[in-house]
Scaffold this motif. Sequence first.
Motif, PDB file in Angstrom:
ATOM      1  N   LYS A  75       0.843  -1.207   0.000  1.00 27.77           N
ATOM      2  CA  LYS A  75       0.000   0.000   0.000  1.00 27.77           C
ATOM      3  C   LYS A  75       0.876   1.253   0.000  1.00 27.77           C
ATOM      4  O   LYS A  75       1.966   1.240   0.590  1.00 27.77           O
ATOM      5  CB  LYS A  75      -0.880  -0.013   1.250  1.00 27.77           C
ATOM      6  N   PRO A  76       0.388   2.342  -0.627  1.00 26.60           N
ATOM      7  CA  PRO A  76       1.202   3.576  -0.676  1.00 26.60           C
ATOM      8  C   PRO A  76       1.609   4.058   0.719  1.00 26.60           C
ATOM      9  O   PRO A  76       2.723   4.550   0.909  1.00 26.60           O
ATOM     10  CB  PRO A  76       0.273   4.584  -1.365  1.00 26.60           C
ATOM     11  N   GLY A  77       0.707   3.905   1.691  1.00 31.50           N
ATOM     12  CA  GLY A  77       1.015   4.353   3.054  1.00 31.50           C
ATOM     13  C   GLY A  77       2.179   3.564   3.642  1.00 31.50           C
ATOM     14  O   GLY A  77       3.096   4.134   4.258  1.00 31.50           O
ATOM     15  N   THR A  78       2.174   2.225   3.431  1.00 32.69           N
ATOM     16  CA  THR A  78       3.249   1.367   3.955  1.00 32.69           C
ATOM     17  C   THR A  78       4.573   1.721   3.279  1.00 32.69           C
ATOM     18  O   THR A  78       5.614   1.807   3.931  1.00 32.69           O
ATOM     19  CB  THR A  78       2.918  -0.122   3.663  1.00 32.69           C
ATOM     20  N   LEU A  79       4.480   1.955   1.968  1.00 32.16           N
ATOM     21  CA  LEU A  79       5.684   2.307   1.204  1.00 32.16           C
ATOM     22  C   LEU A  79       6.281   3.615   1.730  1.00 32.16           C
ATOM     23  O   LEU A  79       7.508   3.757   1.842  1.00 32.16           O
ATOM     24  CB  LEU A  79       5.300   2.455  -0.272  1.00 32.16           C
ATOM     25  N   ARG A  80       5.388   4.552   2.074  1.00 32.75           N
ATOM     26  CA  ARG A  80       5.848   5.850   2.600  1.00 32.75           C
ATOM     27  C   ARG A  80       6.592   5.666   3.925  1.00 32.75           C
ATOM     28  O   ARG A  80       7.619   6.289   4.168  1.00 32.75           O
ATOM     29  CB  ARG A  80       4.661   6.794   2.781  1.00 32.75           C
ATOM     30  N   HIS A 101      14.035   4.418   5.572  1.00 32.16           N
ATOM     31  CA  HIS A 101      15.248   4.343   4.757  1.00 32.16           C
ATOM     32  C   HIS A 101      15.970   5.701   4.730  1.00 32.16           C
ATOM     33  O   HIS A 101      17.181   5.777   4.944  1.00 32.16           O
ATOM     34  CB  HIS A 101      14.896   3.891   3.340  1.00 32.16           C
ATOM     35  N   THR A 102      15.173   6.757   4.477  1.00 31.51           N
ATOM     36  CA  THR A 102      15.768   8.092   4.367  1.00 31.51           C
ATOM     37  C   THR A 102      16.462   8.490   5.669  1.00 31.51           C
ATOM     38  O   THR A 102      17.632   8.875   5.680  1.00 31.51           O
ATOM     39  CB  THR A 102      14.681   9.137   4.023  1.00 31.51           C
ATOM     40  N   ALA A 119      18.637   0.743   7.478  1.00 30.16           N
ATOM     41  CA  ALA A 119      18.693   1.347   6.133  1.00 30.16           C
ATOM     42  C   ALA A 119      18.762   0.256   5.067  1.00 30.16           C
ATOM     43  O   ALA A 119      18.121   0.364   4.011  1.00 30.16           O
ATOM     44  CB  ALA A 119      19.902   2.270   6.033  1.00 30.16           C
ATOM     45  N   THR A 120      19.523  -0.810   5.341  1.00 33.48           N
ATOM     46  CA  THR A 120      19.675  -1.896   4.361  1.00 33.48           C
ATOM     47  C   THR A 120      18.353  -2.644   4.172  1.00 33.48           C
ATOM     48  O   THR A 120      17.909  -2.866   3.041  1.00 33.48           O
ATOM     49  CB  THR A 120      20.775  -2.872   4.826  1.00 33.48           C
ATOM     50  N   VAL A 121      17.722  -3.003   5.303  1.00 33.38           N
ATOM     51  CA  VAL A 121      16.464  -3.769   5.211  1.00 33.38           C
ATOM     52  C   VAL A 121      15.386  -2.921   4.534  1.00 33.38           C
ATOM     53  O   VAL A 121      14.687  -3.384   3.615  1.00 33.38           O
ATOM     54  CB  VAL A 121      16.023  -4.242   6.624  1.00 33.38           C
ATOM     55  N   SER A 122      15.255  -1.652   4.947  1.00 37.71           N
ATOM     56  CA  SER A 122      14.222  -0.805   4.340  1.00 37.71           C
ATOM     57  C   SER A 122      14.524  -0.566   2.862  1.00 37.71           C
ATOM     58  O   SER A 122      13.607  -0.477   2.040  1.00 37.71           O
ATOM     59  CB  SER A 122      14.090   0.515   5.101  1.00 37.71           C
TER      60      SER A 122
END
Lengths: 52, 363
Positions: B2-7, B13-14, B155-158
């Motif tokens: 879902k877009p929310g999960t991706l966000r 990650h960022t 960071a790697t996992v995300s």
Amino acid sequence: MSRHPLFPVLLIATIALAGLILGLTGDSWEDWLANAALALCLIPIGRASLRR
Amino acid sequence: MKPGTLRVWSQVHTWSSLASTAFLLILCLTGLPLIFHDEIDALGKAHKIEQWDEAQLVPLDHAVDVALAKRPGEVPIYLSFDEDRPVVNITSGRSADVPEAEMGFQPIDRRGAVAAGGGQTGGVTDFLLDLHKDLLLGQGGMYFIGLVGLLFVAATVSGIVLYAPFARKAGFAKVRRAKAPRIGWLDWHNLVGGVTLAWALVVGLTGTINTLADPITAWWRADALAHLTSGEGGAVQPYRSGLVQKAVANAMAKAPGMRPQFVAFPGSPFSSGDHYAVFLQGATPLTKKLLTPVMVDARTGEVDAIAPMPWYMKGLLLAQPLHFGDYGGLAMKLVWTLLDLAMIWLLGTGLYLWLGRIRKRAR
């Protein structure tokens, strides 16, 4: 059935991890296998750089 | 996804990357020469594997006495064995629990109980190692580096989670050169991050484990070591010449096929107050790294207990070679170097992509 998009990444990661651990168990073919498994990670990078 | 999960993953990650990038760059840059620390340390020194006759060597106690005579008022803390020459390294200090910086280190050649070469500290690789493990900030710096390691793992996992939709669109290991340059850089970033996943996770996690060496050892001392010595405590047994050789011989007799790697004297962090802890290593590369402590009574020289290391100490012992990549010969060191360089490149492209996004938003 289509493969998961991360399948190649996870396959490479599994092989590299197995190689890293196997390398700890011996000093001859185990090291060779560990180095080959790690070098496998770098092949897609080389392939992508050569592709036009 | 879902877009929310991706966000959410994108935010993880960022921010985990941004918070750790500068420190990871220091770790990658200092780690690069450390891969070859053996070769750098050996520069300008003649190194050969020596042959010797065990019967001609002086007893261990004699070597300890020679070392202590050079540092009056000190007690022995550790005695370690060189593998390729008949030299024992005696670590001493005012007491067995002095900080590492106050310990003295003397290699003694057992062929004549004379000082041997080596053991000097303060070289380039020592400085780089200090910078790498704690940013020259001591224990606090070491825990901070552990935190940086955890951010790197996040960071790697995300990054991998975020890579899935891109891999579906562009295909694995495909770099879209015809598109905008930024897309090309993103594909490269994803590709390098994806294929180095296992190495990055192993180096990140083992690095974090290594920063916890002191608390893990303290836990082992309070837990398993206390059980091994039946909870005996009290005053530290003073050093008496004549028991070290006996302690090592008795320990080796209890574990045939194993050889001593080092001895921790009573009161040191790796022993109890009234035991010599003789750490034995096996013959295979794996059992060589997984040490087995044998607790020897410091009054009698008789073996009190022997037990393999608990799982968390085994984890700590295996984390070191897995982090440094120094167990597979020169070929592994070269691959480790390439992977380290790939990581530096990954950090650079990650920063470039983030700055590009910020600039795009500002327009």
